[in-house]
Design an enzyme around this catalytic site. Sequence first.
Site, PDB file in Angstrom:
ATOM      1  N   HIS A   1      -4.319 -13.793  -2.942  1.00 29.60           N
ATOM      2  CA  HIS A   1      -4.270 -13.311  -1.551  1.00 29.60           C
ATOM      3  C   HIS A   1      -5.187 -14.144  -0.652  1.00 29.60           C
ATOM      4  O   HIS A   1      -5.817 -13.620   0.258  1.00 29.60           O
ATOM      5  CB  HIS A   1      -4.657 -11.832  -1.458  1.00 29.60           C
ATOM      6  CG  HIS A   1      -3.718 -10.906  -2.168  1.00 29.60           C
ATOM      7  ND1 HIS A   1      -2.698 -10.239  -1.542  1.00 29.60           N
ATOM      8  CD2 HIS A   1      -3.645 -10.529  -3.470  1.00 29.60           C
ATOM      9  CE1 HIS A   1      -2.042  -9.495  -2.423  1.00 29.60           C
ATOM     10  NE2 HIS A   1      -2.594  -9.653  -3.603  1.00 29.60           N
TER      11      HIS A   1
ATOM     12  N   ASN B   1       0.327  -3.352  -1.418  1.00 23.59           N
ATOM     13  CA  ASN B   1       1.277  -4.441  -1.172  1.00 23.59           C
ATOM     14  C   ASN B   1       2.455  -3.921  -0.353  1.00 23.59           C
ATOM     15  O   ASN B   1       2.581  -2.713  -0.137  1.00 23.59           O
ATOM     16  CB  ASN B   1       1.808  -4.993  -2.509  1.00 23.59           C
ATOM     17  CG  ASN B   1       0.826  -5.949  -3.186  1.00 23.59           C
ATOM     18  OD1 ASN B   1      -0.086  -6.487  -2.556  1.00 23.59           O
ATOM     19  ND2 ASN B   1       1.018  -6.159  -4.471  1.00 23.59           N
TER      20      ASN B   1
HETATM   21 FE1  HDD Z   1      -5.369  -7.389  -6.382  1.00 18.21          FE
HETATM   22  C1  HDD Z   1      -7.022  -9.086  -3.956  1.00 18.21           C
HETATM   23  C2  HDD Z   1      -3.326  -5.991  -4.009  1.00 18.21           C
HETATM   24  C3  HDD Z   1      -3.445  -5.988  -8.870  1.00 18.21           C
HETATM   25  C4  HDD Z   1      -7.592  -8.399  -8.637  1.00 18.21           C
HETATM   26  N1  HDD Z   1      -5.200  -7.524  -4.392  1.00 18.21           N
HETATM   27  C5  HDD Z   1      -5.972  -8.280  -3.561  1.00 18.21           C
HETATM   28  C6  HDD Z   1      -5.552  -8.109  -2.208  1.00 18.21           C
HETATM   29  C7  HDD Z   1      -4.515  -7.236  -2.230  1.00 18.21           C
HETATM   30  C8  HDD Z   1      -4.291  -6.868  -3.597  1.00 18.21           C
HETATM   31  C9  HDD Z   1      -3.737  -6.740  -1.034  1.00 18.21           C
HETATM   32  C10 HDD Z   1      -6.151  -8.807  -1.005  1.00 18.21           C
HETATM   33  C11 HDD Z   1      -7.189  -7.976  -0.335  1.00 18.21           C
HETATM   34  C12 HDD Z   1      -7.670  -8.686   0.902  1.00 18.21           C
HETATM   35  O1  HDD Z   1      -6.897  -8.795   1.866  1.00 18.21           O
HETATM   36  O2  HDD Z   1      -8.810  -9.148   0.895  1.00 18.21           O
HETATM   37  N2  HDD Z   1      -3.671  -6.292  -6.440  1.00 18.21           N
HETATM   38  C13 HDD Z   1      -3.048  -5.730  -5.362  1.00 18.21           C
HETATM   39  C14 HDD Z   1      -2.044  -4.796  -5.814  1.00 18.21           C
HETATM   40  C15 HDD Z   1      -2.065  -4.806  -7.181  1.00 18.21           C
HETATM   41  C16 HDD Z   1      -3.095  -5.744  -7.567  1.00 18.21           C
HETATM   42  C17 HDD Z   1      -1.170  -3.966  -4.902  1.00 18.21           C
HETATM   43  C18 HDD Z   1      -1.247  -4.027  -8.150  1.00 18.21           C
HETATM   44  C19 HDD Z   1      -0.776  -2.861  -7.891  1.00 18.21           C
HETATM   45  N3  HDD Z   1      -5.472  -7.251  -8.383  1.00 18.21           N
HETATM   46  C20 HDD Z   1      -4.607  -6.603  -9.235  1.00 18.21           C
HETATM   47  C21 HDD Z   1      -5.131  -6.626 -10.582  1.00 18.21           C
HETATM   48  C22 HDD Z   1      -6.322  -7.299 -10.518  1.00 18.21           C
HETATM   49  C23 HDD Z   1      -6.512  -7.684  -9.138  1.00 18.21           C
HETATM   50  C24 HDD Z   1      -4.473  -5.995 -11.787  1.00 18.21           C
HETATM   51  C25 HDD Z   1      -7.295  -7.629 -11.596  1.00 18.21           C
HETATM   52  C26 HDD Z   1      -7.447  -6.999 -12.721  1.00 18.21           C
HETATM   53  N4  HDD Z   1      -6.971  -8.612  -6.306  1.00 18.21           N
HETATM   54  C27 HDD Z   1      -7.773  -8.833  -7.372  1.00 18.21           C
HETATM   55  C28 HDD Z   1      -8.995  -9.648  -7.017  1.00 18.21           C
HETATM   56  C29 HDD Z   1      -8.824  -9.848  -5.476  1.00 18.21           C
HETATM   57  C30 HDD Z   1      -7.505  -9.165  -5.214  1.00 18.21           C
HETATM   58  C31 HDD Z   1      -9.187 -10.861  -7.822  1.00 18.21           C
HETATM   59  C32 HDD Z   1      -8.921 -11.265  -4.940  1.00 18.21           C
HETATM   60  C33 HDD Z   1      -9.815 -11.206  -3.743  1.00 18.21           C
HETATM   61  C34 HDD Z   1     -10.324  -9.856  -3.719  1.00 18.21           C
HETATM   62  O3  HDD Z   1      -9.821  -9.148  -4.764  1.00 18.21           O
HETATM   63  O4  HDD Z   1     -11.109  -9.399  -2.914  1.00 18.21           O
HETATM   64  O5  HDD Z   1     -10.128  -8.946  -7.316  1.00 18.21           O
END
Ligand code: HDD
Length: 709
Positions: free
Chosen positions: A92, A165
């Site tokens: 993202h 999402n």
């Molecule tokens: Fe995630 C960012 C949504 C599964 C780990 N995720 C991130 C963002 C969104 C989502 C919208 C951006 C937030 C922003 O605008 O700063 N992610 C989802 C959705 C998931 C999902 C809807 C499943 C239903 N994500 C998911 C899993 C993991 C992560 C299973 C890890 C185990 N996501 C992350 C992250 C991020 C992230 C690496 C990257 C930057 C942040 O968090 O702040 O931790």
Amino acid sequence: MAKSSKLANGKPAAAGPATIHDQKLQRGEGGELHQFAEGDVPVLTTAQGGPVADDQNTLKIGPRGPALIEDFHFREKIFHFDHERIPERVVHARGYGAHGFFENYKPLSKYTRADLFQRAGERTPAFVRFSTVAGSKGSFDLARDVRGFAVKLYTQEGNWDIVGNNIPVFFIQDAIKFPDIIHAVKEEPDSAFPQAASAHDNFWDFISLTPESMHMIMWVMSDRAIPRSFRFMEGFGVHTFRLVNAKNESTFVKFHWKPKLGMQSVLWNEAVKINGADPDFHRRDLWTAIQSGNFPEWELQFQMFDQAFADSFEFDILDPTKLIPEEVLPPIPVGRLVLDRMPDNFFAETEQVAFMTQNVPPGIDFSNDPLLQGRNFSYLDTQLKRLGSPNFTHIPINAPKCPFAHFQQDGHMAMRNPVGRVNYQPNSFGEGPRESPQRGFTPFADVEQGAKRRLRAESFADHYSQARQFFVSQTRGEQHHIAAALTFELSKVKTPVIRERMVSHLLNIDETLASKVGTGLGLKTMPKPADAAVPTRQDLEPSSKLSIVENGPQRFEGRKLGILVTDGTDAAVLKALQQGLAKAGASFEIIAPKVGGAKASDGSWIEADQMIDGAPSVLYDAVALLPAAAGVQDLLQEHTARDFVADAFAHCKFIGYVDTAAPLLEKAGITQDDFDEGVIPLGAKEAAGFVERLGRLRVWAREPGVKMK
Ligand code: HDD
């Protein structure tokens, strides 16, 4: 530019009226006037506050050097510049945010004790960030991808982040697979391409070996993955959460955000062209809408259910690859989210905002969805890496807007200045905050038991039934887009066995779909269907709520008409169109051969927004062709003018045209035989009716004829 700066020749820049920017510079954080000001203009200083005499030349011996390391202004300026970037989000990375508020419709105390839901009309400040998943920070907006829809609500009981999402299901069932799916979709590690595209071997290799992703794949290959605007997308919390009331009773809940302006997507052929014409298409759209006072709005709806419903529902409500059809469990409107202010500074707010699924207020709780449980670990971890300090909550965009008090202290970049001697509790001095069993977060007291094992629940094993349900719920045109998207994506896969393996999964979803894709890929023989742990159910009712077209807005509000003009354009038609659009709450851009504009039939000057080369019709929801007889002759020579019309037609858009535009239609390959209900003659009298018809957005019946892929 600060007015006190000098031009390259060393002369002071001409002083003009102070800008808003200057005004801010002039006052420190506490509102105190800057120490150094010449008249109305603040003096440029170092970060330490020292006034700067010359910002154009480094300190040197003689006019041609060498440079001196004692030049502390140069050293500080370059030092800071060298450190301007922070790591982009690992997923993202490309996103765009806005401020707003959530307004609660009525008290929900029966279901939740969360303070923001207790009073009708109560407003809670909000910040929302939309994003793509796979591309890097500088990638284009119209990638075929899931869109992030992350909402931060600054409640009176701390920040609540719904990190969702625009698709209600996910690729994987267990968070331990997240690094794999993300590695697979991002650029391949040896070549470092493709950027922001899932159309490559690694992604489809992983997907074809991961049947649990099939439902999500149907969504990602549908038009949901190429939205026209952030404003026209749904949002979902994806997981099942819990609402918990004051009596500690729990209700399961799924969160839905419904766009007030209805859903809308673009065609893939459009998306590809938009990426070239305006890589910032979605950003610009949100910025323009908010800056012009057209505040986008979503309704928050809850799908609420109890344990009995969970036990009787066809699928496991903890499985994030499943949804509950709205026809089975209608969502209930609970409030509205309005975005009404862009950040002053992209980096300070949109880039530094830190969303975390584990940020919930008392009254909202988690379910045991294994994806959610893993996320609750990951999001805190990632903020430390990205923002560089455990004090990331000191950054204004992340700080709570309610009173807060704790004993966490020190660390890099600590911004607060705690007073007093006590930094622990309990203490004998009666100082500092204490915990509150009444007001504090108390987890729902669910009773859990079982053997400690690494296991996937059997109730998660049906990977195809809801994929099929999604597919059969689409209109024929939308089904065609899914088939075309799969064919396109798999055509970029170099390893034949991966293509075949994907088709073997599609056979478990829908045979016609599989055979379309198989034929499109030129498979010599169709593979056998993939082994399925659970056979695909054919009895799930189609859900019309899953289709974008079936839930279209039926009005042109919030959309944009591209109006092509030349010298001599009929001023009355143009005026009538503009009035019709204003009435419909829609906008327009004027496209002329030259950006300086054109002279209308009545001698008035038409200001242009774009020149024809810079504004292909993919940037608009519909077009109106108003060239005069003389002007059209010049346009006939222009490729871009012909493409403007040909693309609008091929993309099934409504086209209004004045008589004098007829040669341009013909030159674009659109003959009288091709004319349909969406090619509409225009005069001043017809303008209002034309705008009304634009509400249908597209003439889908045209699509098979233009054979768009
Ligand atoms: Fe995630 C960012 C949504 C599964 C780990 N995720 C991130 C963002 C969104 C989502 C919208 C951006 C937030 C922003 O605008 O700063 N992610 C989802 C959705 C998931 C999902 C809807 C499943 C239903 N994500 C998911 C899993 C993991 C992560 C299973 C890890 C185990 N996501 C992350 C992250 C991020 C992230 C690496 C990257 C930057 C942040 O968090 O702040 O931790």
